[in-house]
Write an enzyme that holds these catalytic residues in place. Sequence first.
Site, PDB file in Angstrom:
ATOM      1  N   CYS A 132       5.374  33.575   0.676  1.00  0.00           N
ATOM      2  CA  CYS A 132       5.285  32.743   1.893  1.00  0.00           C
ATOM      3  C   CYS A 132       4.501  31.493   1.514  1.00  0.00           C
ATOM      4  CB  CYS A 132       4.597  33.502   3.025  1.00  0.00           C
ATOM      5  SG  CYS A 132       5.236  35.163   3.328  1.00  0.00           S
ATOM      6  N   SER A 133       5.058  30.675   0.659  1.00  0.00           N
ATOM      7  CA  SER A 133       4.262  29.719  -0.103  1.00  0.00           C
ATOM      8  C   SER A 133       3.961  28.395   0.593  1.00  0.00           C
ATOM      9  CB  SER A 133       4.950  29.417  -1.432  1.00  0.00           C
ATOM     10  OG  SER A 133       6.203  28.813  -1.219  1.00  0.00           O
ATOM     11  N   PRO A 185       2.671  25.372   2.817  1.00  0.00           N
ATOM     12  CA  PRO A 185       3.003  24.108   2.147  1.00  0.00           C
ATOM     13  C   PRO A 185       2.591  24.030   0.684  1.00  0.00           C
ATOM     14  CG  PRO A 185       1.030  23.808   3.446  1.00  0.00           C
ATOM     15  CD  PRO A 185       1.463  25.233   3.677  1.00  0.00           C
ATOM     16  N   GLY A 219      -0.527  25.026  -0.921  1.00  0.00           N
ATOM     17  CA  GLY A 219      -1.917  24.912  -1.345  1.00  0.00           C
ATOM     18  C   GLY A 219      -2.347  26.040  -2.254  1.00  0.00           C
ATOM     19  N   ASP A 252      13.900  34.864   2.414  1.00  0.00           N
ATOM     20  CA  ASP A 252      13.318  35.535   3.577  1.00  0.00           C
ATOM     21  C   ASP A 252      12.486  36.693   3.067  1.00  0.00           C
ATOM     22  OD1 ASP A 252      12.647  36.893   5.865  1.00  0.00           O
ATOM     23  OD2 ASP A 252      14.668  36.908   6.720  1.00  0.00           O
ATOM     24  N   ASP A 305       0.812  35.542   1.953  1.00  0.00           N
ATOM     25  CA  ASP A 305       0.009  34.906   3.006  1.00  0.00           C
ATOM     26  C   ASP A 305       0.916  34.896   4.235  1.00  0.00           C
ATOM     27  OD1 ASP A 305      -2.315  33.460   3.944  1.00  0.00           O
ATOM     28  OD2 ASP A 305      -1.054  31.676   3.939  1.00  0.00           O
ATOM     29  N   CYS A 326      -4.602  34.035   8.278  1.00  0.00           N
ATOM     30  CA  CYS A 326      -5.616  33.140   8.867  1.00  0.00           C
ATOM     31  C   CYS A 326      -5.840  33.527  10.325  1.00  0.00           C
ATOM     32  CB  CYS A 326      -5.207  31.673   8.731  1.00  0.00           C
ATOM     33  SG  CYS A 326      -3.595  31.269   9.453  1.00  0.00           S
TER      34      CYS A 326
END
Length: 443
Positions: free
Chosen positions: A259-260, A262, A264, A310, A328, A381
């Site tokens: 789930c890379s 943007p 960072g 996906d 993430d 997050c």
Amino acid sequence: MNSARSVAVEVVKKVLYDNAYSSIVLNKYLNKFDLNKKDRALITELVYGTLKYKYTIDCILKNFIKSNLEKMNKDILNMLRISICQLRYLDKIPEFAVVNEAVEFSKNISFKLSKLVNGVLRNYLRNKSNSFGGNKEDKIEGICFEYSFPRWMAELFINQYGEDLGKFIMGSLNVVPKVTVRINTLKTDYKHAWNELIVNGYDVKRGNVYKEAVIINKGSNIELNPLFEKGHITVQDESAMLVSYFMDVEENMTILDLCSAPGGKSCHIGELMKNTGNVHCYDLYESKLSLVRHNAERLGIKNITCKKLDAAKYLEKLKDTADRVLIDVPCSGLGIIRKKPEIKWNKKEDSLKDLIEIQRKIILNAARYVKVGGKLVYSTCTLNKKENEENINWFISRNPQYKLDKLYCGDFHNIIYHEEGYMTILPDNHMDGFFIARLIKQR
């Protein structure tokens, strides 16, 4: 009419009624008009302040407007919101000027409504020392008013963390965040970047947790600075930096970041591997992968490849291929509200169940991609324990080939180290709220 307040009204309307992202739409409108530095700063304060304190502001307005607020003219309602925000939370502009600006703006819509605006704001000023918190016997309602959180969210924090810690979390999520940057060690070193930032007029301090972090206390837009443009620094919260740190990568490894975007964390991993090995970056949307590629190019990261995928759907060819896998996962974002205050209003409690289902599908797939002896890092997050601890415990109970690896990076007032091994980072003045778990595949 391109006054600061009229621009702020338009931005708030886009966020609250068109589900726009505050940072994106704000930047769009700041660049759309020829605004001086003072007006740009005021618009930013008004937009984020109004979104942050919307619950409290609306409670106040309901004391003076008996009709349903959401049935009002949206421009009038949002002008009232930003005006109350100014009067209650900002002190740079005289009260009479705030009222006069709001009335003049409203006259362009309706002379009758301008009288309503004038009456509401003057009535508030006459009664501003009053308590507007509603039912005094309802403790949660009082907390919602004080910290300006929707009831379901306030209850979630208090039920899961206790009243004192729940209040600490909500208070921290209302803090105006500082910009934090990470030094890119592929292109420079900490001392050189630090000195260059000072030369360029930035007031800086060392990061609290991560060794390559620098906190920008004051200075112009960091993304317009030559250091950023040359890829010597990149904007990233310290909590996010710790995710890549806990990947425990070594040179020449094969890494999957499912789930890379943007990018960072992907770029940080590539940097930690000194441009060796392979970092395979995946995301659900091709358009978002362009952000990963752009960041990698700016930072000089050459060991990254990007491909649409996906993460909730299993891909056989990835089975047992990775030394490390990072997920993430998509989450409710309750730990980053200080940067995205609209999360308070665009997230609904019912939607969390769907998120948890997606998160569990992703972790099950990711677990099959890890080599024996490899490691799987799960991060969010958010501070919702159902998306964090409960997901990891659920996974471990069904996948005994995995064990939790204890995480530790020092003693800090906002980091909770759980007995099981995972960690929760509480938001504070400098860090976002995060959750990180690292699992080792034993067989």
